[in-house]
Design an enzyme around this catalytic site. Structure first.
Site, PDB file in Angstrom:
ATOM      1  N   THR A  20       0.836  -1.213   0.000  1.00 54.73           N
ATOM      2  CA  THR A  20       0.000   0.000   0.000  1.00 54.73           C
ATOM      3  C   THR A  20       0.871   1.263   0.000  1.00 54.73           C
ATOM      4  O   THR A  20       0.701   2.146  -0.853  1.00 54.73           O
ATOM      5  CB  THR A  20      -0.914   0.009   1.251  1.00 54.73           C
ATOM      6  OG1 THR A  20      -1.661  -1.205   1.245  1.00 54.73           O
ATOM      7  CG2 THR A  20      -1.854   1.180   1.260  1.00 54.73           C
ATOM      8  N   GLU A  75       9.460  10.170   9.219  1.00 50.04           N
ATOM      9  CA  GLU A  75       8.270  11.014   9.391  1.00 50.04           C
ATOM     10  C   GLU A  75       6.973  10.205   9.306  1.00 50.04           C
ATOM     11  O   GLU A  75       6.024  10.417  10.069  1.00 50.04           O
ATOM     12  CB  GLU A  75       8.256  12.106   8.307  1.00 50.04           C
ATOM     13  CG  GLU A  75       7.119  13.083   8.427  1.00 50.04           C
ATOM     14  CD  GLU A  75       7.164  13.834   9.748  1.00 50.04           C
ATOM     15  OE1 GLU A  75       8.056  14.657   9.930  1.00 50.04           O
ATOM     16  OE2 GLU A  75       6.305  13.580  10.612  1.00 50.04           O
ATOM     17  N   VAL A 131       4.786   7.895  12.353  1.00 47.49           N
ATOM     18  CA  VAL A 131       3.770   8.346  13.320  1.00 47.49           C
ATOM     19  C   VAL A 131       2.851   9.357  12.645  1.00 47.49           C
ATOM     20  O   VAL A 131       3.319  10.308  12.008  1.00 47.49           O
ATOM     21  CB  VAL A 131       4.417   9.024  14.558  1.00 47.49           C
ATOM     22  CG1 VAL A 131       3.335   9.430  15.564  1.00 47.49           C
ATOM     23  CG2 VAL A 131       5.448   8.129  15.220  1.00 47.49           C
ATOM     24  N   GLY A 174       0.828   9.159  10.070  1.00 41.53           N
ATOM     25  CA  GLY A 174       0.620   9.142   8.609  1.00 41.53           C
ATOM     26  C   GLY A 174       1.137  10.409   7.964  1.00 41.53           C
ATOM     27  O   GLY A 174       2.332  10.700   7.995  1.00 41.53           O
ATOM     28  N   GLU A 191      -3.222  -2.507   9.680  1.00 46.34           N
ATOM     29  CA  GLU A 191      -1.991  -3.284   9.527  1.00 46.34           C
ATOM     30  C   GLU A 191      -2.326  -4.620   8.872  1.00 46.34           C
ATOM     31  O   GLU A 191      -3.473  -5.061   8.905  1.00 46.34           O
ATOM     32  CB  GLU A 191      -1.370  -3.534  10.909  1.00 46.34           C
ATOM     33  CG  GLU A 191      -0.939  -2.279  11.629  1.00 46.34           C
ATOM     34  CD  GLU A 191       0.080  -1.489  10.833  1.00 46.34           C
ATOM     35  OE1 GLU A 191       1.173  -1.983  10.585  1.00 46.34           O
ATOM     36  OE2 GLU A 191      -0.240  -0.355  10.439  1.00 46.34           O
ATOM     37  N   LYS A 194       4.085   3.831  18.124  1.00 48.74           N
ATOM     38  CA  LYS A 194       4.143   5.264  17.811  1.00 48.74           C
ATOM     39  C   LYS A 194       4.384   6.077  19.088  1.00 48.74           C
ATOM     40  O   LYS A 194       5.107   7.074  19.084  1.00 48.74           O
ATOM     41  CB  LYS A 194       2.853   5.689  17.115  1.00 48.74           C
ATOM     42  CG  LYS A 194       2.712   5.058  15.728  1.00 48.74           C
ATOM     43  CD  LYS A 194       1.299   5.180  15.194  1.00 48.74           C
ATOM     44  CE  LYS A 194       1.175   4.642  13.784  1.00 48.74           C
ATOM     45  NZ  LYS A 194      -0.215   4.482  13.347  1.00 48.74           N
TER      46      LYS A 194
HETATM   47  N1  HSE Z   1      -2.557   0.846  10.851  1.00 44.99           N
HETATM   48  C1  HSE Z   1      -2.058   2.160  11.040  1.00 44.99           C
HETATM   49  C2  HSE Z   1      -3.194   3.058  11.497  1.00 44.99           C
HETATM   50  C3  HSE Z   1      -1.463   2.667   9.761  1.00 44.99           C
HETATM   51  O1  HSE Z   1      -4.352   2.643  11.366  1.00 44.99           O
HETATM   52  O2  HSE Z   1      -2.951   4.128  12.028  1.00 44.99           O
HETATM   53  C4  HSE Z   1      -0.724   3.963   9.886  1.00 44.99           C
HETATM   54  O3  HSE Z   1       0.393   3.849  10.726  1.00 44.99           O
END
Ligand code: HSE
Length: 399
Positions: free
Chosen positions: A10, A123, A126, A128, A184, A199
């Site tokens: 992805t 970056e 944490v 996105g 995930e 995170k």
């Molecule tokens: N699975 C993670 C989330 C992806 O839902 O925040 C982004 O780190």
């Protein structure tokens, strides 16, 4: 400048798309054209243009002196840890979204990068697309960061929002999050709070400048949050959010991941769906809020590409991220204080009043249950008090 992408999932395909989509402005901003020379993946992608640059052997990339930057977006520890180390030792900068690897080995990899005059940037690990890491390491570097509270997992925030606002069942909401590419590979990491824990470890380590291990962060996911709790929280004027909570006091760090009741007066109440929101308090700047899409292909890829541009622009002039491998001093969990939401069978109301006092009088009713909010109490005292009560659910309150 030639780069390679490790992983065409992805995020990896997003990095590939963003670099091709924004190539002209990337060239302008990096001061040089950025060209994807290789994409590494075990799989084949018949008919996809990526085939032209696809390789299955990492050594082709690591032994190619033309490749200066690598986007490591494969996730997980194996083989990402080994590949990252080898790339950095070869003087190639690495930009990653791999929070599991950064949380466990960030300090070590930053040090290897420094020694080899390249960069290790993370970056996208944490928040996105939210620029939280560079803000902590750069714009807010004059502050002593005393507190960070926030929603750092898009999947669980999406699930809780869809359950709370649209009445969806947990499984249906999770399936939607997976279909949107937020979750995930194993969504247990999201719903059990492990992704948020990683995170939190990264944010706490950067705030303290010392290593905060995942094992030092008490973590609860959202599996125990029920429709009954969401309905009772609504009666109290609150929503349930999975929060990362970090405090620094007396040179000690306390960190936790857990569901919290968040009231409307708090900005985090209004952070819904896949969005993340992070409140950072510095001793000079005060409170700053970061808000944006915390998961998904393009937002995460955008953060990785931002790092690639930074690495390209300053190639040979590595940055200085302060993150010592020495362990941070952690506060004792039992000493953390706060209020609790408690749901019990209505029949236990008298006993609950004996234990928790007048606050039980303001309970809300849900079918055969009642739910009330305690006074401020330490974690240790709370656990002792509920020992003899038949507690159906207890959730911390964010004040
Ligand atoms: N699975 C993670 C989330 C992806 O839902 O925040 C982004 O780190």
């Amino acid at each position: 400048m030639k780069i390679a992408i490790f992983g065409f999932g992805t995020v990896g395909s997003g990095v590939y798309d963003v670099i091709n989509m924004n190539s002209a402005l990337i060239e302008k901003r990096a001061g040089k054209p950025i060209e994807i020379k290789y994409v590494l993946d075990l799989r084949d992608f018949p008919g996809n243009p990526v085939e032209k640059v696809l390789v299955h052997d990492v050594d082709i990339i690591l032994n190619d002196p033309e490749v200066k930057i690598i986007a490591e977006v494969m996730g997980g520890m194996k083989p990402a840890y080994e590949y990252t180390k080898r790339a950095l030792l070869a003087g190639k900068s690495v930009c990653t979204s791999n929070k599991e690897l950064v949380a466990a080995h960030g300090a070590e990899l930053i040090e290897i990068a420094k020694q080899n005059k390249c960069d290790y940037y993370f970056e996208a690990s944490v928040g996105g697309g939210i620029p939280i890491i560079r803000s902590l390491c750069d714009a807010l570097v004059g502050d002593d960061i005393v507190e960070i509270k926030g929603i750092v997992n898009g999947t669980t925030n999406y699930i809780l929002s869809r359950m709370g606002e649209d009445g969806l069942a947990f499984d249906t909401a999770l399936k939607e999050a997976q279909d949107n590419g937020f979750a995930e590979r194993n969504p247990a990491a999201d719903i059990e709070g492990i992704d948020a824990q990683r995170k939190t470890a990264i944010l706490a380590s950067l705030a303290a400048g010392y290593q905060v291990d995942c094992d030092d962060i008490p973590t609860e996911g959202i599996c125990a949050v029920t429709a009954a709790d969401i309905a009772c929280a609504k009666e109290f004027g609150a929503k349930i959010k999975l929060l990362a909570s970090i405090r620094r006091e007396d040179e000690k760090v306390s960190a936790m991941v857990a569901p919290f009741l968040v009231f409307e007066s708090c900005q985090l109440y209004h952070v819904n769906g896949v969005f993340n929101g992070i409140l950072v308090t510095g001793n000079a700047t005060g409170e700053v809020m970061f808000y944006g899409k915390g998961a998904g292909k393009l937002p995460t890829a955008g953060a990785v590409v931002g790092d690639i541009i930074e690495a390209a622009k300053y190639y040979g002039l590595p940055s200085d991220i302060i993150w010592s491998p020495e362990k941070a001093k952690m506060a004792d969990k039992g000493s953390m204080t706060g209020r609790y939401y408690v749901r019990i069978n209505g029949g236990s109301a008298v006993k609950a009043k004996e234990v928790f006092g007048a606050c039980v009088e303001n309970a809300v009713k849900y079918e055969e249950n009642i739910a009330f909010i305690t006074e401020k109490i330490s974690e240790a005292d709370f656990e002792a008090k509920i020992k003899d009560l038949d507690v159906l659910s207890r959730i911390r309150v964010y004040d």
